[in-house]
Design a protein around this motif. Structure first.
Motif: not given
Length: 478
Positions: A104-111
């Motif tokens: 979830a952190l990986d996705v959030l950071c890219e977003n």
């Protein structure tokens, strides 16, 4: 709010503004030099899908129209499903917590990086209040936020009322979260009131700020001087003198904490990002309007000026606000595109949860089912309140029966197409069911629906056709 003295900056919900129709009172505040910060609630940067380009463009346009020094949003997801997960698209109608996992952190950071590149000013993100916890989380809230800042350079909007909510509802220690935060990344701070029901704290923004929230604010301010503190009040506004008294209590809390924490901050070399100019200590603001020293980067009286921009740097980013990412593990991406498989894993989990909350499907394994029922009721109540505001004729026509009828409707029908569409769907649902029983009210509701939908509610044949189509779609999905 316009009549309050000492107003330096205000915050407004971005989705409630139209670029060409800014309220006159807000325009007058701006003419007085009051800084306006748009506060978004619908981007869903914690969702599995990439941010919607149209929503980002609207937020950017509002920031430009208001001359905003920064924009703020939430670390949350607000929708799930759709093509990524090959499941029905669902809207929550409110902010829901993301799992504190590496995926979830990986996705959030890219977003977040996508949003930063699309916005003309810096972005700050808010920690949210939650009624439940995700199972098998891998990071604490403070560590999750610290990793986010380290990877993206995004600023933080720390809501101390939300830290209190998560303490009551999830047993999390606010002091531990503050100790793990990169305090130098704080843009400003939110303070708000709430209410406890049956052992669950609801972040209402419609009640006075409790002492426990002021205690957390004091803890934060003793660690580092917040650039600004904003009192959120969204409903049940008290008389002006009561608001002024709350603002005074918040000011006193911050100033008292500054005195107690000055020595500790000097010893640990925590300093503001830039000198605070002539504010005499930070004041406070009101959500929607208020009094405050400006948020970091605002240029408002008492605010911290933004760092110099670099020619060619991505829009929304500033010099020094993106430290080199720390690799948490050899397999964790820290830059570049997140693999679609990671987004799908996050998306499937979020879609399953949201379906349980708004569409009546079974709760996923590992969740506290009692808490999910509380969240379901809270989402339905929030939805009922918003529909009552965008379509005030409905509670007028239905009287005391509006709320129970809407909650019964929302229990099995997910939000689709926004709240105005929801109001029409609710009215059509009642008319198809032969409600309300009072013929005068039913005629009024029919007229209201026809004027907005442009058609007659379907008769018996139409209802049978609709039911058959729905059943066929369900079999195909299965």
């Amino acid at each position: 709010m316009e009549g309050l003295t000492g107003v330096d900056w205000v915050e407004v919900v971005a989705e409630n503004l139209c670029v060409g129709h800014v309220p006159d009172s807000l325009l007058r505040l701006r003419e007085r030099g009051v800084t306006v910060v748009p506060h978004g609630v619908s981007l869903g940067l914690g969702g599995a899908d990439r941010p919607d380009a149209g929503r980002l463009a609207e937020l950017a346009a509002k920031a430009t129209a208001l001359g905003a020094p920064l924009v703020t949003e939430h670390i949350a997801f607000v929708r799930a499903g759709g093509p990524l997960t090959a499941s029905p698209a669902l809207e929550a109608g409110h902010l829901l917590p993301v799992p504190r996992t590496w995926d979830a952190l990986d996705v959030l950071c890219e977003n977040v990086r996508i949003a930063q590149d699309a916005l003309p000013v810096p972005l700050a993100l808010e920690n949210i209040a939650a009624l439940f916890s995700w199972p098998d989380e891998e990071l604490t809230e403070g560590r999750f936020l610290a990793e986010l800042v380290e990877r993206t350079g995004v600023r933080l909007l720390i809501d101390v009322a939300n830290l209190h909510t998560n303490h009551v509802n999830r047993g999390e220690d606010p002091a531990k979260a503050l100790a793990e935060l990169p305090l130098e990344a704080i843009a400003y701070v939110h303070v708000a009131g709430g209410v406890e029901r049956d052992g669950v704290w609801h972040d209402s923004h419609a009640h006075p700020v409790p002492p426990a929230v002021l205690d957390i604010l004091s803890d934060l301010a003793s660690r580092a001087t917040p650039p600004g503190v904003l009192l959120e009040r969204d409903d049940d506004f008290p008389p002006a003198q009561d608001l002024a008294a709350e603002l005074a209590a918040i000011r006193a809390t911050v100033r008292g904490a500054e005195v107690r924490g000055a020595t500790a901050r000097a010893a640990t070399a925590i300093r503001p990002a830039a000198p605070v100019a002539g504010a005499g200590g930070p004041a406070v603001a009101l959500a929607g309007a208020g009094a405050a020293a400006g948020p970091a980067g605002s240029g408002a009286p008492g605010g911290r000026g933004p760092a110099p921009r670099v020619a060619g740097a991505p829009a929304g980013r500033e010099v020094g606000d993106a430290p080199a990412p720390r690799v948490a593990g050899a397999d964790r991406p820290v830059a570049g595109a997140v693999p679609e498989g990671v987004r799908q894993r996050v998306g499937i989990a979020q879609a399953a949860l949201l379906s349980a909350l708004v569409a009546g499907t079974p709760a996923p394994e590992g969740f506290d089912r009692a808490r999910l029922r509380v969240q379901t009721r809270a989402l339905a109540a929030k939805r009922a309140g918003i529909v009552a505001k965008v379509a005030p004729e409905l509670p007028e026509i239905l009287g005391a029966g509006y709320r129970p009828a809407f909650l019964a409707y929302a229990g099995s029908r997910a939000l689709r197409g926004g709240h105005r569409r929801d109001a029409l769907d609710f009215a059509e649902h009642l008319l198809i069911a032969g409600q309300p029983e009072d013929p005068v009210a039913r005629r009024r509701l029919t007229t209201w629906w026809r004027e907005r939908a442009g058609a007659r509610p379907p008769g018996r044949t139409g209802r049978l056709v609709r039911a058959a189509r729905a059943a066929l779609a369900g079999r195909r999905a299965a």
